[in-house]
Design a protein around this motif. Structure first.
Motif, mmCIF file in Angstrom:
data_model
loop_
_atom_site.group_PDB
_atom_site.id
_atom_site.type_symbol
_atom_site.label_atom_id
_atom_site.label_comp_id
_atom_site.label_asym_id
_atom_site.label_seq_id
_atom_site.Cartn_x
_atom_site.Cartn_y
_atom_site.Cartn_z
ATOM 1 N N GLY A 13 36.982 34.949 48.550
ATOM 2 C CA GLY A 13 38.215 35.595 48.103
ATOM 3 C C GLY A 13 38.211 37.089 48.365
ATOM 4 O O GLY A 13 39.199 37.646 48.852
ATOM 5 N N LEU A 14 37.097 37.747 48.060
ATOM 6 C CA LEU A 14 37.011 39.189 48.333
ATOM 7 C C LEU A 14 37.071 39.482 49.829
ATOM 8 O O LEU A 14 37.691 40.463 50.244
ATOM 9 C CB LEU A 14 35.729 39.755 47.726
ATOM 10 C CG LEU A 14 35.715 39.884 46.209
ATOM 11 C CD1 LEU A 14 34.357 40.383 45.732
ATOM 12 C CD2 LEU A 14 36.828 40.797 45.730
ATOM 13 N N ALA A 15 36.442 38.642 50.632
ATOM 14 C CA ALA A 15 36.486 38.840 52.082
ATOM 15 C C ALA A 15 37.915 38.705 52.599
ATOM 16 O O ALA A 15 38.356 39.479 53.458
ATOM 17 C CB ALA A 15 35.567 37.836 52.775
ATOM 18 N N LEU A 41 46.279 34.833 48.469
ATOM 19 C CA LEU A 41 45.352 33.709 48.611
ATOM 20 C C LEU A 41 43.923 34.149 48.293
ATOM 21 O O LEU A 41 43.180 33.451 47.608
ATOM 22 C CB LEU A 41 45.429 33.128 50.019
ATOM 23 C CG LEU A 41 44.537 31.946 50.329
ATOM 24 C CD1 LEU A 41 44.974 30.730 49.522
ATOM 25 C CD2 LEU A 41 44.573 31.641 51.811
ATOM 26 N N GLY A 42 43.538 35.331 48.763
ATOM 27 C CA GLY A 42 42.197 35.850 48.488
ATOM 28 C C GLY A 42 41.973 36.133 47.013
ATOM 29 O O GLY A 42 40.911 35.816 46.463
ATOM 30 N N MET A 43 42.972 36.707 46.346
ATOM 31 C CA MET A 43 42.824 36.969 44.908
ATOM 32 C C MET A 43 42.784 35.664 44.112
ATOM 33 O O MET A 43 42.058 35.557 43.127
ATOM 34 C CB MET A 43 43.965 37.860 44.399
ATOM 35 C CG MET A 43 43.799 39.309 44.776
ATOM 36 S SD MET A 43 42.200 40.013 44.302
ATOM 37 C CE MET A 43 42.246 39.892 42.540
ATOM 38 N N ASN A 47 39.666 34.637 41.742
ATOM 39 C CA ASN A 47 39.801 34.265 40.329
ATOM 40 C C ASN A 47 39.251 32.871 40.052
ATOM 41 O O ASN A 47 38.579 32.658 39.040
ATOM 42 C CB ASN A 47 41.258 34.354 39.888
ATOM 43 C CG ASN A 47 41.683 35.779 39.673
ATOM 44 O OD1 ASN A 47 40.927 36.590 39.174
ATOM 45 N ND2 ASN A 47 42.899 36.090 40.066
ATOM 46 N N ILE A 48 39.527 31.923 40.922
ATOM 47 C CA ILE A 48 38.987 30.575 40.734
ATOM 48 C C ILE A 48 37.468 30.616 40.796
ATOM 49 O O ILE A 48 36.784 29.933 40.024
ATOM 50 C CB ILE A 48 39.567 29.600 41.778
ATOM 51 C CG1 ILE A 48 41.055 29.359 41.510
ATOM 52 C CG2 ILE A 48 38.834 28.267 41.763
ATOM 53 C CD1 ILE A 48 41.749 28.554 42.580
ATOM 54 N N GLY A 49 36.910 31.423 41.682
ATOM 55 C CA GLY A 49 35.459 31.567 41.756
ATOM 56 C C GLY A 49 34.871 32.118 40.472
ATOM 57 O O GLY A 49 33.830 31.646 39.999
ATOM 58 N N ASN A 66 37.635 23.955 32.730
ATOM 59 C CA ASN A 66 37.202 23.058 33.796
ATOM 60 C C ASN A 66 38.325 22.090 34.161
ATOM 61 O O ASN A 66 38.583 21.838 35.333
ATOM 62 C CB ASN A 66 35.958 22.297 33.345
ATOM 63 C CG ASN A 66 35.148 21.778 34.497
ATOM 64 O OD1 ASN A 66 35.600 21.718 35.619
ATOM 65 N ND2 ASN A 66 33.928 21.391 34.207
ATOM 66 N N ARG A 67 39.017 21.550 33.164
ATOM 67 C CA ARG A 67 40.145 20.648 33.434
ATOM 68 C C ARG A 67 41.289 21.376 34.126
ATOM 69 O O ARG A 67 41.919 20.840 35.034
ATOM 70 C CB ARG A 67 40.632 20.024 32.137
ATOM 71 C CG ARG A 67 39.712 18.981 31.601
ATOM 72 C CD ARG A 67 40.311 18.272 30.408
ATOM 73 N NE ARG A 67 39.335 17.343 29.866
ATOM 74 C CZ ARG A 67 38.981 17.279 28.599
ATOM 75 N NH1 ARG A 67 39.554 18.067 27.721
ATOM 76 N NH2 ARG A 67 38.085 16.408 28.199
ATOM 77 N N VAL A 68 41.563 22.596 33.671
ATOM 78 C CA VAL A 68 42.647 23.374 34.270
ATOM 79 C C VAL A 68 42.359 23.657 35.736
ATOM 80 O O VAL A 68 43.233 23.496 36.597
ATOM 81 C CB VAL A 68 42.878 24.686 33.482
ATOM 82 C CG1 VAL A 68 43.775 25.643 34.231
ATOM 83 C CG2 VAL A 68 43.453 24.373 32.114
ATOM 84 N N THR A 69 41.141 24.074 36.053
ATOM 85 C CA THR A 69 40.818 24.358 37.450
ATOM 86 C C THR A 69 40.811 23.090 38.286
ATOM 87 O O THR A 69 41.123 23.128 39.477
ATOM 88 C CB THR A 69 39.460 25.072 37.578
ATOM 89 O OG1 THR A 69 38.444 24.292 36.962
ATOM 90 C CG2 THR A 69 39.511 26.456 36.975
ATOM 91 N N CYS A 70 40.494 21.962 37.680
ATOM 92 C CA CYS A 70 40.545 20.684 38.395
ATOM 93 C C CYS A 70 41.981 20.387 38.825
ATOM 94 O O CYS A 70 42.245 20.060 39.995
ATOM 95 C CB CYS A 70 39.992 19.568 37.520
ATOM 96 S SG CYS A 70 39.961 17.957 38.317
ATOM 97 N N PHE A 71 42.925 20.519 37.901
ATOM 98 C CA PHE A 71 44.316 20.251 38.249
ATOM 99 C C PHE A 71 44.912 21.350 39.125
ATOM 100 O O PHE A 71 45.840 21.098 39.894
ATOM 101 C CB PHE A 71 45.142 20.020 36.989
ATOM 102 C CG PHE A 71 44.837 18.695 36.355
ATOM 103 C CD1 PHE A 71 45.120 17.512 37.015
ATOM 104 C CD2 PHE A 71 44.223 18.635 35.121
ATOM 105 C CE1 PHE A 71 44.819 16.296 36.449
ATOM 106 C CE2 PHE A 71 43.912 17.416 34.542
ATOM 107 C CZ PHE A 71 44.219 16.241 35.216
#
Length: 123
Positions: A13-15, A41-43, A47-49, A66-71
């Motif tokens: 993301g930072l790259a 997209l990078g940000m 954030n997901i990372g 964990n559930r939120v990031t899954c969906f």
């Protein structure tokens, strides 16, 4: 495993954020001189990372995250598939978005299986 994914996602993301101008020249993502869509997209990846790193540090504490990031992965997969199939004009860019859709769906499936395994009672 989730910690490694989080670290890779954060660095990626930072790259993307810092190299968005160069990436736009190679990917031809738009006619706007500022590659705003790549920076967004990078940000998002950054954030997901960070969220994945939090989950990896204490999975029992961050079950809801964990559930939120899954969906979120499922939503990204659908979004990339729609963009790569119907909304983009350039063929190589369409193919790249379709590959991103498959990759995000793969991550969704792995994370969903992990969540299902984690929430099952111990025998």
């Amino acid at each position: 495993m989730l910690g490694i994914t989080g670290l890779c996602e954060t660095v990626l993301g930072l790259a993307i954020v810092f190299l968005a101008g160069t990436l736009q020249r190679y990917l031809a993502t738009g006619i706007v001189p500022e590659p705003l869509n790549l920076r967004i997209l990078g940000m998002m990846d950054f954030n997901i990372g960070l969220w994945y790193l939090l989950i990896a540090a204490n999975p029992e504490k961050y079950v809801v995250l964990n559930r939120v990031t899954c969906f979120l992965r499922l939503g990204l997969s659908v979004l990339f598939l729609v963009e790569g199939t119907w909304l983009l004009q350039d063929w190589p860019l369409r193919l790249m978005y379709q590959f991103l859709a498959v990759f995000d769906f793969f991550l969704f499936a792995i994370q969903g299986l992990y969540l299902r395994h984690m929430t099952q009672p111990a025998r």
